[in-house]
Design a protein around this motif. Structure first.
Motif, PDB file in Angstrom:
ATOM      1  N   THR A 202       9.591   1.944   3.955  1.00  0.00           N
ATOM      2  CA  THR A 202       9.564   2.672   5.223  1.00  0.00           C
ATOM      3  C   THR A 202       8.197   2.462   5.859  1.00  0.00           C
ATOM      4  O   THR A 202       7.225   2.088   5.173  1.00  0.00           O
ATOM      5  N   TYR A 203       8.105   2.721   7.183  1.00  0.00           N
ATOM      6  CA  TYR A 203       6.900   2.372   7.944  1.00  0.00           C
ATOM      7  C   TYR A 203       6.530   3.463   8.944  1.00  0.00           C
ATOM      8  O   TYR A 203       7.390   4.264   9.360  1.00  0.00           O
ATOM      9  N   ASP A 204       5.248   3.435   9.362  1.00  0.00           N
ATOM     10  CA  ASP A 204       4.841   4.241  10.506  1.00  0.00           C
ATOM     11  C   ASP A 204       5.080   3.423  11.775  1.00  0.00           C
ATOM     12  O   ASP A 204       5.754   2.394  11.743  1.00  0.00           O
ATOM     13  N   THR A 205       4.532   3.871  12.882  1.00  0.00           N
ATOM     14  CA  THR A 205       4.687   3.136  14.144  1.00  0.00           C
ATOM     15  C   THR A 205       3.347   2.612  14.650  1.00  0.00           C
ATOM     16  O   THR A 205       3.221   2.250  15.821  1.00  0.00           O
ATOM     17  N   ASN A 206       2.349   2.555  13.779  1.00  0.00           N
ATOM     18  CA  ASN A 206       1.002   2.150  14.179  1.00  0.00           C
ATOM     19  C   ASN A 206       0.736   0.671  13.909  1.00  0.00           C
ATOM     20  O   ASN A 206       1.472   0.010  13.174  1.00  0.00           O
ATOM     21  N   LYS A 207      -0.343   0.169  14.491  1.00  0.00           N
ATOM     22  CA  LYS A 207      -0.748  -1.220  14.299  1.00  0.00           C
ATOM     23  C   LYS A 207      -1.234  -1.448  12.871  1.00  0.00           C
ATOM     24  O   LYS A 207      -1.857  -0.576  12.267  1.00  0.00           O
ATOM     25  N   THR A 208      -0.953  -2.630  12.349  1.00  0.00           N
ATOM     26  CA  THR A 208      -1.512  -3.026  11.059  1.00  0.00           C
ATOM     27  C   THR A 208      -2.897  -3.626  11.279  1.00  0.00           C
ATOM     28  O   THR A 208      -3.272  -3.957  12.407  1.00  0.00           O
ATOM     29  N   PRO A 209      -3.666  -3.819  10.207  1.00  0.00           N
ATOM     30  CA  PRO A 209      -4.957  -4.505  10.346  1.00  0.00           C
ATOM     31  C   PRO A 209      -4.820  -5.952  10.817  1.00  0.00           C
ATOM     32  O   PRO A 209      -5.791  -6.559  11.259  1.00  0.00           O
ATOM     33  N   TYR A 210      -3.609  -6.512  10.746  1.00  0.00           N
ATOM     34  CA  TYR A 210      -3.371  -7.921  11.061  1.00  0.00           C
ATOM     35  C   TYR A 210      -2.787  -8.124  12.444  1.00  0.00           C
ATOM     36  O   TYR A 210      -2.252  -9.188  12.753  1.00  0.00           O
ATOM     37  N   GLU A 211      -2.878  -7.131  13.298  1.00  0.00           N
ATOM     38  CA  GLU A 211      -2.278  -7.142  14.628  1.00  0.00           C
ATOM     39  C   GLU A 211      -2.584  -8.417  15.403  1.00  0.00           C
ATOM     40  O   GLU A 211      -1.724  -8.985  16.066  1.00  0.00           O
ATOM     41  N   ASN A 212      -3.818  -8.908  15.323  1.00  0.00           N
ATOM     42  CA  ASN A 212      -4.245 -10.075  16.107  1.00  0.00           C
ATOM     43  C   ASN A 212      -4.580 -11.278  15.225  1.00  0.00           C
ATOM     44  O   ASN A 212      -5.341 -12.159  15.644  1.00  0.00           O
ATOM     45  N   MET A 213      -3.978 -11.335  14.017  1.00  0.00           N
ATOM     46  CA  MET A 213      -4.318 -12.390  13.071  1.00  0.00           C
ATOM     47  C   MET A 213      -3.149 -13.340  12.851  1.00  0.00           C
ATOM     48  O   MET A 213      -1.993 -13.007  13.106  1.00  0.00           O
ATOM     49  N   SER A 214      -3.448 -14.537  12.372  1.00  0.00           N
ATOM     50  CA  SER A 214      -2.433 -15.566  12.156  1.00  0.00           C
ATOM     51  C   SER A 214      -1.746 -15.447  10.803  1.00  0.00           C
ATOM     52  O   SER A 214      -0.801 -16.187  10.527  1.00  0.00           O
ATOM     53  N   SER A 230       1.871 -15.616   4.036  1.00  0.00           N
ATOM     54  CA  SER A 230       1.334 -16.532   5.047  1.00  0.00           C
ATOM     55  C   SER A 230       2.202 -16.630   6.290  1.00  0.00           C
ATOM     56  O   SER A 230       1.862 -17.365   7.220  1.00  0.00           O
ATOM     57  N   LEU A 231       3.315 -15.873   6.357  1.00  0.00           N
ATOM     58  CA  LEU A 231       4.275 -16.041   7.440  1.00  0.00           C
ATOM     59  C   LEU A 231       4.168 -14.964   8.516  1.00  0.00           C
ATOM     60  O   LEU A 231       4.998 -14.898   9.412  1.00  0.00           O
ATOM     61  N   ASN A 232       3.156 -14.109   8.450  1.00  0.00           N
ATOM     62  CA  ASN A 232       2.903 -13.099   9.480  1.00  0.00           C
ATOM     63  C   ASN A 232       4.091 -12.161   9.657  1.00  0.00           C
ATOM     64  O   ASN A 232       4.535 -11.890  10.775  1.00  0.00           O
ATOM     65  N   VAL A 233       4.586 -11.645   8.530  1.00  0.00           N
ATOM     66  CA  VAL A 233       5.716 -10.712   8.539  1.00  0.00           C
ATOM     67  C   VAL A 233       5.189  -9.286   8.470  1.00  0.00           C
ATOM     68  O   VAL A 233       4.398  -8.949   7.595  1.00  0.00           O
ATOM     69  N   GLY A 234       5.624  -8.434   9.376  1.00  0.00           N
ATOM     70  CA  GLY A 234       5.253  -7.022   9.346  1.00  0.00           C
ATOM     71  C   GLY A 234       4.583  -6.572  10.623  1.00  0.00           C
ATOM     72  O   GLY A 234       3.575  -7.145  11.036  1.00  0.00           O
ATOM     73  N   LYS A 235       5.135  -5.553  11.273  1.00  0.00           N
ATOM     74  CA  LYS A 235       4.594  -5.039  12.531  1.00  0.00           C
ATOM     75  C   LYS A 235       3.868  -3.717  12.367  1.00  0.00           C
ATOM     76  O   LYS A 235       3.001  -3.376  13.169  1.00  0.00           O
ATOM     77  N   ASN A 236       4.239  -2.944  11.338  1.00  0.00           N
ATOM     78  CA  ASN A 236       3.670  -1.609  11.153  1.00  0.00           C
ATOM     79  C   ASN A 236       3.237  -1.408   9.708  1.00  0.00           C
ATOM     80  O   ASN A 236       3.502  -2.254   8.848  1.00  0.00           O
ATOM     81  N   ASN A 237       2.576  -0.285   9.433  1.00  0.00           N
ATOM     82  CA  ASN A 237       2.029  -0.007   8.105  1.00  0.00           C
ATOM     83  C   ASN A 237       3.072   0.635   7.195  1.00  0.00           C
ATOM     84  O   ASN A 237       3.833   1.510   7.622  1.00  0.00           O
ATOM     85  N   ILE A 238       3.084   0.231   5.935  1.00  0.00           N
ATOM     86  CA  ILE A 238       4.031   0.761   4.959  1.00  0.00           C
ATOM     87  C   ILE A 238       3.693   2.219   4.644  1.00  0.00           C
ATOM     88  O   ILE A 238       2.539   2.557   4.376  1.00  0.00           O
ATOM     89  N   LEU A 239       4.715   3.083   4.680  1.00  0.00           N
ATOM     90  CA  LEU A 239       4.567   4.481   4.280  1.00  0.00           C
ATOM     91  C   LEU A 239       5.092   4.731   2.874  1.00  0.00           C
ATOM     92  O   LEU A 239       4.574   5.586   2.156  1.00  0.00           O
ATOM     93  N   SER A 240       6.137   3.999   2.483  1.00  0.00           N
ATOM     94  CA  SER A 240       6.665   4.149   1.135  1.00  0.00           C
ATOM     95  C   SER A 240       7.300   2.851   0.676  1.00  0.00           C
ATOM     96  O   SER A 240       7.764   2.049   1.483  1.00  0.00           O
ATOM     97  N   TYR A 241       7.277   2.691  -0.634  1.00  0.00           N
ATOM     98  CA  TYR A 241       7.879   1.522  -1.278  1.00  0.00           C
ATOM     99  C   TYR A 241       8.571   2.022  -2.541  1.00  0.00           C
ATOM    100  O   TYR A 241       7.954   2.707  -3.366  1.00  0.00           O
ATOM    101  N   LYS A 242       9.856   1.715  -2.685  1.00  0.00           N
ATOM    102  CA  LYS A 242      10.621   2.236  -3.814  1.00  0.00           C
ATOM    103  C   LYS A 242      11.306   1.102  -4.558  1.00  0.00           C
ATOM    104  O   LYS A 242      11.924   0.220  -3.954  1.00  0.00           O
ATOM    105  N   ASP A 243      11.170   1.117  -5.898  1.00  0.00           N
ATOM    106  CA  ASP A 243      11.913   0.185  -6.745  1.00  0.00           C
ATOM    107  C   ASP A 243      12.476   0.960  -7.924  1.00  0.00           C
ATOM    108  O   ASP A 243      12.461   2.193  -7.938  1.00  0.00           O
ATOM    109  N   ARG A 244      12.972   0.272  -8.931  1.00  0.00           N
ATOM    110  CA  ARG A 244      13.647   0.953 -10.040  1.00  0.00           C
ATOM    111  C   ARG A 244      12.690   1.754 -10.909  1.00  0.00           C
ATOM    112  O   ARG A 244      13.116   2.591 -11.717  1.00  0.00           O
TER     113      ARG A 244
END
Length: 289
Positions: A202-214, A230-244
């Motif tokens: 899940t994510y917030d709606t804010n800018k990541t540190p990589y907003e203007n990076m390649s 290296s593929l510039n995936v992700g627009k917002n900051n992660i709020l939670s990460y769930k696995d097993r």
């Protein structure tokens, strides 16, 4: 979460913690010839684990990894080089240190063409990866020559990676599938095998540190997504990460411009506690339009 230094794992820091000038902080046009961008200068990643606290007979969470990243940019504002200083064993000492320098090249469409990483102490090649695109400029494959690893990408009409196959030199294969939200964030990563294990984000709606990076290291510390660093995936900051195994919860402190200056992640189970701390330092760069 997984430490992925050898797979171009990167963390993040940000500046503006001590206030840049108002001109530096806007990230917009300075005149008709130049544009000012806010980008990462440095990042520090700290990892703590109660498992190591027991070894040291302490009630405090033990620091077992400290990594510093420094980013350098070319005249077009793209990441040209990043240096990584990593201390990754207990006790932290020079014997556990690695110093790497990664150099990136780009094609005429400003897509990453290659990544070459050298361990500066030993002189060893750690990564030598070449990226291949089809006639329409869509990424189809990358070949990493040091570990003899090939990645095959399938992208959708939005140029998002929806399927990834990783083939090693022993013909061992890993398969992953990715689902996205309307903003372009990965919300589910699935390992395509008999287990069908999933990782949810899940994510917030804010800018990541990589907003203007390649490049974008939002997902670099997670098992099923670190290949996409290296593929510039992700627009917002992660709020939670769930696995097993459980759930990581992330909190982000923002500066006045909306960029994270510190991110903290925590994981708790019946017998183990982990914490991640990322500190970001930014700088302003001017590029030609």
């Amino acid at each position: 979460m997984k430490k992925i230094l050898k797979t171009v794992g990167i963390s993040f820091i940000a500046c503006l913690t001590v206030g840049c000038s108002s001109d530096d902080n806007k990230g917009g046009k300075s005149n008709e010839e130049e544009t000012t961008l806010i980008v990462l200068d440095r990042m520090e990643e700290l990892q703590y684990d109660s498992e190591y606290s027991e070894e040291q007979e302490s009630d405090e969470l033990a620091l077992f990894s400290k990594t510093t990243y420094v980013f350098h940019y070319d005249e077009k504002g793209r990441v040209a080089i990043f240096d990584v200083d990593d201390l990754d064993e207990i006790p932290l000492s020079e014997e556990s240190r690695s110093l790497t320098k990664s150099t990136l090249t780009y094609n005429d469409a400003n897509q990453i063409k290659s990544i070459h990483t050298i361990e500066m102490i030993s002189g060893e090649n750690w990564i030598d990866e070449q990226f291949e695109y089809n006639a329409q400029g869509v990424l189809v494959k990358s070949v990493e020559r040091v570990d003899n690893e090939t990645k095959h990408y399938q992208l959708n009409e939005k140029k998002q990676v929806v399927s990834l196959k990783v083939v090693t030199d022993h013909n061992y294969e890993e398969h992953y599938a990715y689902e996205y939200d309307e903003r372009g964030n990965i919300i589910r990563a699935t390992e395509i095998d008999n287990s069908k294990r999933v990782h949810d984000f899940t994510y917030d709606t804010n800018k990541t540190p990589y907003e203007n990076m390649s490049i974008n290291f939002t997902h670099s510390n997670f098992d099923y997504t670190h290949y996409l660093t290296s593929l510039n995936v992700g627009k917002n900051n992660i709020l939670s990460y769930k696995d097993r195994y459980g759930e990581w919860v992330m909190k982000h402190e923002l500066n006045a411009e909306g960029y994270p200056i510190e991110s903290t992640g925590s994981f708790n189970s019946d017998n183990r506690t982990k914490r991640l701390v990322y500190k970001y330092t930014y700088k302003s760069i001017k590029i030609k339009k």
